[in-house]
Design a protein around this motif. Structure first.
Motif, PDB file in Angstrom:
ATOM      1  N   ALA A  98      -3.870   7.465   1.461  1.00 35.28           N
ATOM      2  CA  ALA A  98      -4.080   5.964   0.717  1.00 35.28           C
ATOM      3  C   ALA A  98      -4.367   6.596  -0.443  1.00 35.28           C
ATOM      4  O   ALA A  98      -4.158   6.699  -1.526  1.00 35.28           O
ATOM      5  CB  ALA A  98      -3.545   5.373   0.590  1.00 35.28           C
ATOM      6  N   ALA A  99      -5.062   7.578  -0.680  1.00 36.09           N
ATOM      7  CA  ALA A  99      -6.251   7.775  -1.830  1.00 36.09           C
ATOM      8  C   ALA A  99      -6.893   9.353  -1.198  1.00 36.09           C
ATOM      9  O   ALA A  99      -6.741  10.115   0.053  1.00 36.09           O
ATOM     10  CB  ALA A  99      -7.202   7.038  -1.631  1.00 36.09           C
ATOM     11  N   ASP A 158     -11.335   7.950  -6.244  1.00 33.94           N
ATOM     12  CA  ASP A 158      -9.850   8.379  -6.520  1.00 33.94           C
ATOM     13  C   ASP A 158     -10.082   7.349  -7.686  1.00 33.94           C
ATOM     14  O   ASP A 158      -9.785   6.513  -8.210  1.00 33.94           O
ATOM     15  CB  ASP A 158      -9.001   8.431  -5.296  1.00 33.94           C
ATOM     16  N   ALA A 198      -6.467   0.495 -10.175  1.00 33.61           N
ATOM     17  CA  ALA A 198      -5.931  -0.147  -9.718  1.00 33.61           C
ATOM     18  C   ALA A 198      -6.442  -1.177  -9.770  1.00 33.61           C
ATOM     19  O   ALA A 198      -6.350  -2.426 -10.000  1.00 33.61           O
ATOM     20  CB  ALA A 198      -5.397  -0.388  -8.503  1.00 33.61           C
ATOM     21  N   MET A 199      -7.857  -1.000  -9.164  1.00 29.41           N
ATOM     22  CA  MET A 199      -9.342  -2.129  -9.462  1.00 29.41           C
ATOM     23  C   MET A 199      -9.575  -2.933  -9.861  1.00 29.41           C
ATOM     24  O   MET A 199      -9.518  -4.048 -10.201  1.00 29.41           O
ATOM     25  CB  MET A 199     -10.439  -1.558  -8.909  1.00 29.41           C
ATOM     26  N   VAL A 251       1.223  -0.932  -0.193  1.00 22.83           N
ATOM     27  CA  VAL A 251      -0.036   0.360   0.307  1.00 22.83           C
ATOM     28  C   VAL A 251       1.148   0.766   0.370  1.00 22.83           C
ATOM     29  O   VAL A 251       1.918   1.552   0.879  1.00 22.83           O
ATOM     30  CB  VAL A 251      -0.888  -0.031   1.572  1.00 22.83           C
ATOM     31  N   THR A 271     -12.698   1.720   4.772  1.00 24.70           N
ATOM     32  CA  THR A 271     -12.088   2.515   3.696  1.00 24.70           C
ATOM     33  C   THR A 271     -12.753   2.571   2.447  1.00 24.70           C
ATOM     34  O   THR A 271     -11.785   3.500   1.305  1.00 24.70           O
ATOM     35  CB  THR A 271     -10.849   2.207   4.052  1.00 24.70           C
ATOM     36  N   SER A 272     -12.881   1.410   1.869  1.00 27.92           N
ATOM     37  CA  SER A 272     -13.179   1.410   0.581  1.00 27.92           C
ATOM     38  C   SER A 272     -13.792   2.100   0.077  1.00 27.92           C
ATOM     39  O   SER A 272     -13.578   1.614  -1.238  1.00 27.92           O
ATOM     40  CB  SER A 272     -13.713  -0.456   0.070  1.00 27.92           C
ATOM     41  N   TYR A 332     -12.241   5.169  -0.708  1.00 28.49           N
ATOM     42  CA  TYR A 332     -10.718   5.520  -1.879  1.00 28.49           C
ATOM     43  C   TYR A 332     -11.777   4.873  -2.955  1.00 28.49           C
ATOM     44  O   TYR A 332     -10.987   5.625  -4.642  1.00 28.49           O
ATOM     45  CB  TYR A 332      -9.750   3.214  -1.735  1.00 28.49           C
ATOM     46  N   GLN A 336      -7.139   4.874  -7.586  1.00 27.23           N
ATOM     47  CA  GLN A 336      -7.569   3.600  -6.459  1.00 27.23           C
ATOM     48  C   GLN A 336      -8.556   2.567  -7.571  1.00 27.23           C
ATOM     49  O   GLN A 336      -8.383   1.148  -7.994  1.00 27.23           O
ATOM     50  CB  GLN A 336      -8.313   4.065  -5.536  1.00 27.23           C
ATOM     51  N   ARG A 337      -9.828   3.157  -8.873  1.00 19.42           N
ATOM     52  CA  ARG A 337     -10.594   3.122  -9.333  1.00 19.42           C
ATOM     53  C   ARG A 337     -10.024   1.505 -10.438  1.00 19.42           C
ATOM     54  O   ARG A 337      -9.953   0.801 -10.898  1.00 19.42           O
ATOM     55  CB  ARG A 337     -11.477   3.683  -9.927  1.00 19.42           C
ATOM     56  N   ARG A 362      -9.596   8.330   4.001  1.00 16.83           N
ATOM     57  CA  ARG A 362      -8.738   7.554   2.836  1.00 16.83           C
ATOM     58  C   ARG A 362      -7.565   6.677   2.980  1.00 16.83           C
ATOM     59  O   ARG A 362      -6.701   7.016   2.430  1.00 16.83           O
ATOM     60  CB  ARG A 362      -8.600   8.544   1.725  1.00 16.83           C
TER      61      ARG A 362
END
Length: 380
Positions: free
Chosen positions: A263-264, A211, A217-218, A97, A204-205, A208, A214-215, A255
């Motif tokens: 992180a976000a 961002d 990365a998912m 992370v 947190t999800s 996140y 983050q999307r 975040r």
């Protein structure tokens, strides 16, 4: 201002806090010695008990209406819970992370999760911890409401996605979501039977997903980032649908919070309409301590009857906020959701992991004092 606007007898409260608190140095030292085999389990538990008593007194003296155990017994706000679900285990793989702070970057690694059998609940997770908290609050802080914090069920998926599920156990995701929601529903019934009237599911999800990075990365790991928040809201609703009437449930969104880093980034706009209009919690703890969190406009989707706890006081630094600035920001938020539906808190916990954020015990206490004072000034 009406009575309903000036006082609340059901959580969340006008002056509230997310949950985790700085660990006393003696406890951190005991954890190090426990890991080295110099302190046994019973001795560590006793030192944790002392730390819980210390933070219950801290919250009482600050004038709060609720108390948590400060997560004194946890290394991590979420993994200590998730690993206790039946079917969930750690692996030798690591999840990296990437965090950021005012001074630069900070990378963190934790064990990955694996779901190797059907999700279930074999025991009441944190049950003994809550019982001790309730007994301690009754002795040291009578009249205050003990709050139990737990990670949202969505955090299990957020940590690994579809790849964390054994395909022989869950060839399709729908049974996974159903089992996960059922395990959490069982957990909430169990803690209510212990006398818990205030539970918080930290998530947190959902924050996140605001961002774009983050999307991406998912999406790259094979999940449907554009619609994942809808699945998360449905799962949370299934988990809390049959909760006892006596149990108030809130959720906290931030975040990332690790050693004063995040992180976000991004406002709540991407998830706001589904999140606020459909998630049937009693209150939302929301991060609003700086520009990373965006503006208050997404709050227009919050329906009547649900509280918004404005996280305007940062836990990432010890600098104390100006009370007049906090009041002006509350007024700004009240342009989008009625003042009687608002409360005040820090933007996150003070110590989401045992390391804690970069501030002192006295600075933590000053921030809790400030929240109580501003809430009294605004709501009476």
């Amino acid at each position: 201002m009406s009575q309903s606007a000036t006082q609340r007898t059901r959580p969340p409260f006008r002056a509230d806090h997310v949950g985790s608190l700085l660990r006393p140095p003696a406890l951190l030292d005991a954890r190090r010695r426990h890991a080295a085999g110099e302190v046994d389990d019973a001795e560590l538990r006793g030192l944790e008990d002392e730390a819980v008593e210390q933070v219950v007194a801290l919250q009482r003296d600050a004038g709060l209406q609720t108390v948590t155990d400060g997560e004194m017994r946890r290394a991590s706000w979420h993994m200590d819970f998730l690993y206790q679900l039946r079917g969930v285990s750690s692996t030798d793989e690591k999840i990296a992370v990437h965090f950021r702070n005012a001074d630069g970057d900070l990378d963190f690694e934790s064990a990955a999760v694996k779901v190797g059998e059907r999700i279930g609940l074999d025991h009441t997770i944190f049950g003994d911890d809550f019982t001790f908290l309730a007994e301690t609050a009754g002795r040291l802080a009578p009249g205050l409401t003990p709050k139990l914090t737990m990670p949202s069920p969505n955090m299990l998926h957020a940590r690994g996605g579809r790849a964390a599920l054994d395909p022989e156990v869950y060839p399709d995701e729908e049974p996974f979501w159903a089992d996960l929601a059922a395990a959490y529903a069982d957990q909430l019934r169990r803690v209510a039977d212990l006398g818990c009237t205030y539970a918080q599911l930290d998530d947190t999800s959902l924050a996140y997903l605001n961002d774009p990075a983050q999307r991406r990365a998912m999406t790259e790991r094979g999940d449907d980032a554009e619609h994942q928040h809808e699945r998360y809201v449905r799962t949370l609703n299934a988990a809390i649908a049959d909760r006892p009437e006596s149990l108030a449930v809130t959720t906290h969104l931030c975040r990332g919070n690790f050693r004063s880093s995040w992180a976000a980034e991004g406002g709540y706009d991407f998830v706001a309409e589904v999140l606020f209009s459909e998630l049937a919690v009693d209150g939302f703890f929301l991060e609003f301590d700086d520009e990373r969190s965006g503006g208050f406009e997404p709050l227009r989707f919050v329906p009547p009857g649900r509280q918004v706890v404005l996280g305007l006081v940062t836990t990432k630094t010890g600098a104390l906020e100006d009370p007049d600035v906090l009041k002006r920001r509350i007024d700004e938020a009240a342009q989008h959701v009625p003042l009687e539906q608002l409360c005040l808190s820090p933007q996150c916990g003070f110590s989401s992991t045992s390391e804690g954020n970069d501030l002192t015990w006295d600075e933590e206490r000053a921030k809790l004092d400030l929240i109580v004072q501003v809430a009294e000034d605004v709501w009476g």
